[in-house]
Design a protein around this motif. Structure first.
Motif, mmCIF file in Angstrom:
data_model
loop_
_atom_site.group_PDB
_atom_site.id
_atom_site.type_symbol
_atom_site.label_atom_id
_atom_site.label_comp_id
_atom_site.label_asym_id
_atom_site.label_seq_id
_atom_site.Cartn_x
_atom_site.Cartn_y
_atom_site.Cartn_z
ATOM 1 N N THR A 104 13.080 -38.411 -47.094
ATOM 2 C CA THR A 104 12.109 -39.427 -46.690
ATOM 3 C C THR A 104 11.124 -38.857 -45.683
ATOM 4 N N MET A 105 11.649 -38.238 -44.651
ATOM 5 C CA MET A 105 10.807 -37.662 -43.602
ATOM 6 C C MET A 105 10.018 -36.458 -44.123
ATOM 7 N N ALA A 106 10.693 -35.543 -44.798
ATOM 8 C CA ALA A 106 10.054 -34.296 -45.228
ATOM 9 C C ALA A 106 8.902 -34.560 -46.198
ATOM 10 N N CYS A 107 9.094 -35.483 -47.126
ATOM 11 C CA CYS A 107 8.049 -35.753 -48.112
ATOM 12 C C CYS A 107 6.889 -36.526 -47.494
ATOM 13 N N THR A 108 7.176 -37.369 -46.522
ATOM 14 C CA THR A 108 6.099 -38.096 -45.841
ATOM 15 C C THR A 108 5.208 -37.127 -45.070
ATOM 16 N N ILE A 109 5.802 -36.223 -44.326
ATOM 17 C CA ILE A 109 5.021 -35.225 -43.584
ATOM 18 C C ILE A 109 4.159 -34.409 -44.534
ATOM 19 N N THR A 110 4.751 -33.958 -45.625
ATOM 20 C CA THR A 110 4.029 -33.128 -46.593
ATOM 21 C C THR A 110 2.840 -33.873 -47.179
ATOM 22 N N ALA A 111 3.050 -35.131 -47.578
ATOM 23 C CA ALA A 111 1.965 -35.914 -48.171
ATOM 24 C C ALA A 111 0.823 -36.123 -47.184
ATOM 25 N N LYS A 112 1.154 -36.473 -45.955
ATOM 26 C CA LYS A 112 0.111 -36.762 -44.979
ATOM 27 C C LYS A 112 -0.705 -35.521 -44.639
ATOM 28 N N LYS A 113 -0.084 -34.355 -44.660
ATOM 29 C CA LYS A 113 -0.825 -33.118 -44.402
ATOM 30 C C LYS A 113 -1.796 -32.796 -45.536
ATOM 31 N N LEU A 114 -1.532 -33.378 -46.714
ATOM 32 C CA LEU A 114 -2.441 -33.223 -47.844
ATOM 33 C C LEU A 114 -3.365 -34.434 -47.986
ATOM 34 N N CYS A 115 -3.354 -35.302 -46.974
ATOM 35 C CA CYS A 115 -4.209 -36.508 -46.962
ATOM 36 C C CYS A 115 -3.904 -37.447 -48.120
ATOM 37 N N VAL A 116 -2.622 -37.553 -48.468
ATOM 38 C CA VAL A 116 -2.154 -38.519 -49.455
ATOM 39 C C VAL A 116 -1.468 -39.660 -48.711
ATOM 40 N N ASP A 117 -1.796 -40.900 -49.036
ATOM 41 C CA ASP A 117 -1.170 -42.050 -48.387
ATOM 42 C C ASP A 117 0.335 -42.050 -48.622
ATOM 43 N N ALA A 118 1.075 -42.549 -47.628
ATOM 44 C CA ALA A 118 2.522 -42.695 -47.740
ATOM 45 C C ALA A 118 2.901 -44.133 -47.419
ATOM 46 N N VAL A 119 3.748 -44.721 -48.258
ATOM 47 C CA VAL A 119 4.301 -46.039 -47.964
ATOM 48 C C VAL A 119 5.815 -45.898 -47.831
ATOM 49 N N HIS A 120 6.358 -46.629 -46.875
ATOM 50 C CA HIS A 120 7.778 -46.490 -46.533
ATOM 51 C C HIS A 120 8.495 -47.802 -46.795
#
Length: 365
Positions: A104-120
């Protein structure tokens, strides 16, 4: 709308399954949604992963990152490296993560660094115990998430207090309970039921995996022995987590009422939850299921991120001292356990609300 759904570990699977079903229902009604299911491989044991996909009707993942094993840091790094490659090849409008595991944490960080929205999904829950890896995962994930889907007003309050805008908080209910409602009539009697002549209401279900309870062999021995001594003629069914088994096998605990088994697939495990006389656990998710099913539950932890299961439900937080369990077992066996209720919106329709909200936010077609 293109969504990447992330599932990594056993607790994720019960939460992601209803969301996939709700997406498919929206698509059948003409809504334009494409999803890609990514399994990070955080749990790679058959009983902890593949069997859950089969029983919950989760389709074959589009990709398995096979990032299981290693230390917390090694696993986090492996997931981030491989998930980055996945997003670069298949860029979505948003990723959806569930729960509070490393993935959950690792994929959220990765997405945000690529400027992809994340929903939790299951955002905002807090135990207040920063020594728990899950608490770190929750805090980091919620610090950078774009939209927060919550299970309780307690979670909403945590998010508001951390400065999250009200318009990004969506109180939808609990997708874990969606899975419970969808499968309650399909439960499977496990082999140990007939093998050990179990009967409804006459056994305790025990699950333990947290370091405070299982890493110290003397403490684990005292805990299990105390339960055996004070559970009268109740049998004790103990599906043993791999983390716990290593320690348990080094102990000399002998009782014909203690029934140890391998971890069970979802439908067999919920069968045992539904028919238990009581549950002793250090898992948060099981306290939710016990609350909805009305089963007395004792949580062997000093704090909980799911206070609604104590305030409204059948759960009691009793700490990690093995002696604390004695009066609670006495009350249970005497038939004096409190009557619980079901928290608001834990009605089996959370996934529908989530997908409906995502469509209103992201679907531009």
């Amino acid at each position: 709308m293109k969504i990447t759904l992330v599932a990594g570990a056993r607790p994720n699977f019960m939460k992601i399954s209803p969301i996939i079903r709700a997406i498919n229902n929206e698509v059948s009604n003409g809504t334009s949604i494409e999803y890609r299911l990514v399994h990070t491989g955080q749990h790679y044991d058959k009983n902890m992963s593949a069997a859950f996909f089969e029983q919950l009707g989760i389709p074959e993942p589009h990709v398995n990152l096979e990032a299981g094993g290693g230390s917390q840091a090694e696993q986090t790094a492996a997931i981030m490296v491989k998930f980055e490659q996945e997003l670069l090849k298949n860029r979505p409008d948003l990723i959806l993560v569930v729960g509070d595991v490393t993935s959950t944490m690792a994929c959220t960080i990765t997405a945000k660094k690529l400027c992809v929205d994340a929903v939790h999904v299951e955002a905002g829950i807090r135990s207040g115990d920063i020594t728990m890896p899950e608490e770190v995962n929750r805090i980091v994930t919620d610090a950078i998430t774009d939209h927060y889907f919550t299970t309780s007003e307690h979670a909403n309050t945590h998010l508001r207090n951390s400065g999250v805008e009200e318009k990004r908080i969506h109180f939808v209910g609990n997708t874990m309970i969606d899975s419970l409602c969808q499968h309650i009539d399909k439960l499977v009697e496990p082999e140990i039921w007939s093998q050990h002549q179990l009967s409804s209401g006459k056994y305790l279900l025990l699950t333990l995996h947290r370091p405070a309870n299982v890493d110290d062999s003397a403490n684990l021995e005292k805990l299990v022995s105390t339960i055996i001594r004070h559970s009268h003629d109740y049998k004790i069914v103990f599906p043993v987590h791999p983390r716990t088994r290593k320690v348990l096998e080094s102990l000399s605990i002998n009782s014909d009422r203690l029934i140890c088994s391998e971890p069970l697939p979802y439908l067999e495990f919920i069968y045992l939850v539904k028919n238990a006389g009581g549950i002793i656990t250090d898992s948060g998710g099981i306290t939710e299921e016990a609350t909805v099913l009305g089963i007395p539950c004792m949580t062997m932890r000093n704090s909980t991120e799911r206070p609604e299961t104590v305030i409204l439900g059948t759960n009691e937080l009793i700490g990690t001292d093995p002696q604390n369990i004695v009066p609670h077992l006495d009350n249970l066996i005497a038939g004096k356990w409190k009557k619980g209720g079901v928290p608001p919106l834990w009605d089996g329709k959370a996934a529908e609300r989530i997908v409906g909200k995502l469509v209103s936010i992201y679907n531009r077609n």
